[in-house]
Each structure stands twice: as structure tokens, then as C-alpha cells.
Design a protein around this motif. Sequence first.
Motif, mmCIF file in Angstrom:
data_model
loop_
_atom_site.group_PDB
_atom_site.id
_atom_site.type_symbol
_atom_site.label_atom_id
_atom_site.label_comp_id
_atom_site.label_asym_id
_atom_site.label_seq_id
_atom_site.Cartn_x
_atom_site.Cartn_y
_atom_site.Cartn_z
ATOM 1 N N TYR A 115 0.978 -1.135 -0.043
ATOM 2 C CA TYR A 115 0.037 0.074 -0.017
ATOM 3 C C TYR A 115 0.981 1.121 -0.161
ATOM 4 N N THR A 117 2.117 5.532 -1.251
ATOM 5 C CA THR A 117 1.566 6.852 -1.670
ATOM 6 C C THR A 117 2.757 7.427 -1.778
ATOM 7 N N SER A 245 -0.471 1.114 -6.910
ATOM 8 C CA SER A 245 -1.079 1.483 -5.576
ATOM 9 C C SER A 245 -0.918 2.932 -5.415
ATOM 10 N N GLU A 248 -3.501 4.429 -8.049
ATOM 11 C CA GLU A 248 -5.059 3.931 -7.755
ATOM 12 C C GLU A 248 -5.575 4.242 -6.497
ATOM 13 N N ARG A 249 -4.573 4.562 -5.433
ATOM 14 C CA ARG A 249 -4.849 4.679 -4.130
ATOM 15 C C ARG A 249 -5.678 3.532 -3.609
ATOM 16 N N ARG A 250 -4.821 2.295 -3.530
ATOM 17 C CA ARG A 250 -5.476 1.222 -3.078
ATOM 18 C C ARG A 250 -4.426 0.005 -2.719
#
Length: 261
Positions: A115, A117, A245, A248-250
Motif C-alpha cells: 500500500y 503513496t 497502489s 490507484e490509491r489502494r
Amino acid sequence: ELIARAAGAGLPAFCEKPIALDVPGTRAALAAVAEAGTELQLGFMRRFDAGYRAAREAVRSGRLGRLHTVRAATSDAEPPPAAYLPLSGGLFRDCLVHDFDIVRWVTGREVVEVYATGSDAGPAMFRAAGDVSTAAALLTLDDGTLVTATATRCNGAGYDVRMELAGDRDQVVVGLDDRTPLTSLEPQGPTAPGKPWPGFLERFGPAYEAELDAFVRLVRGEAANPCDGREALAALRVAEACETSRRERRPVRVDDAPGSG
């Protein structure tokens, strides 16, 4: 391309990462080497660093007990030239791929889910290149161990590469010495280093020498390949999952990342 040409000529090859900037290109190079029956050694230099080798032994010997948390960090003292960014593959593939590889090598485990960012705050060239200047990833290993991996291109205090490993018996750290660009704010803590590490060549100089020495022994038939091309593919697959990740923010399973099939 150069790896495939060396394989076609029947020559062993040494390659600093990456083999390629994507999974299909990496697989193609590995296929060329396999078909030719030649050797390909990858230059993941941290595997040859004394601190990381000691960390691997601490984990494998059971000194730490059950490993529950790993923290990996890579911080460049200053960003690369703007022209380099569009060619680099991005922060996860170009920089954090070292952390993904060394986590696998030290722990002996595989990354199954990520996960991730990132932030493009800072110089505008990162936004222009569609890249990020700072990133963080939470990795889950196949035994449930949790790993945080962070990186930044803009660490003005100096070049900082560390790994902390915590178990239910002991906790150790790699990369903490009198040149680590870290200042304690505790009354009796260590002060700022007088000569912080300026970059990777200085920090990992002995490791670069050791990996080339290992390649010479491999070519002479005196030792086995300490880091073949499949290791680059494994680390790149984690980087690909992190990039997906972030975009697509997941959470993303490594086996589901682009090109992993």
C-alpha cells in the motif's frame, strides 16, 4: 539490450540495476541469458555492505526472535537533474527498488501486498515528470511481518540509508554511524555529524568493490552467482505494485501488479 548482446556473444555480464524499466523487458533479458547459458550478476550493492550482511545474519540466526517490524529508509541529499527523471522509471523503480531487494534478502521472505503513496511537493520538475519526490510504502511479507519503506530525493542534511529490524528479543539498525545525517534532540544524545555522507558512492564504496570482486570470482568459476537476474525481477515486481497502489490509491497484491502474470 546490452545484456542480450552479451548473452548472444557467450559472455558473462555484470549489470547495476535495473535490467530494464519494466517487467516485460526484464523477462526478455533473463530469457536471453537462460537461452545462452551465460551468467548475469546484478549489482544490488547493499547485499555486499557489512551492515546489511550483519543484519541478515541477525535475522537468520534467531538473535532477534520473531521479526515483527522492519523500517527501511533511503534519502538522497539532493535531487537528480530534471532531465533524468523521465528516464528513471520513477521513485519506486529507481530508488526504493534497493529497499525492496534488501528487505527480501535480509529477511528471506517475499512481499505479498503493498500500500503505497507519494508526494510531489517540492521542485516542480517532479510534477512535470509525473513522478514524486517523497514516497512511503507499507509492505506485508508472506509471514505477516510488516515493513515500512520510505524515500525522498530532497534530504538536505545528507545521504541517509538505514534499516531497522525489530523482533520480540532484540532490535538492530543498519546505517547508524558517526556520518549518519541525523541529529538527536535529546540532552545527552549524539550531535550532528561533522561530515555527513554526501552520496551513495561514498556510503557504499566498499560494497561496490565487493560486488565486483564477487563477479570476478564468478567468472573464474571460483564462486556461485551471489545475485542473479531473477532477483532484479522480484524487486521490480514490488516496485510495479507500489506504483499501481500510488496511482490507484489502494492496496495491491504483488501477484496482481502489471506484468506479473
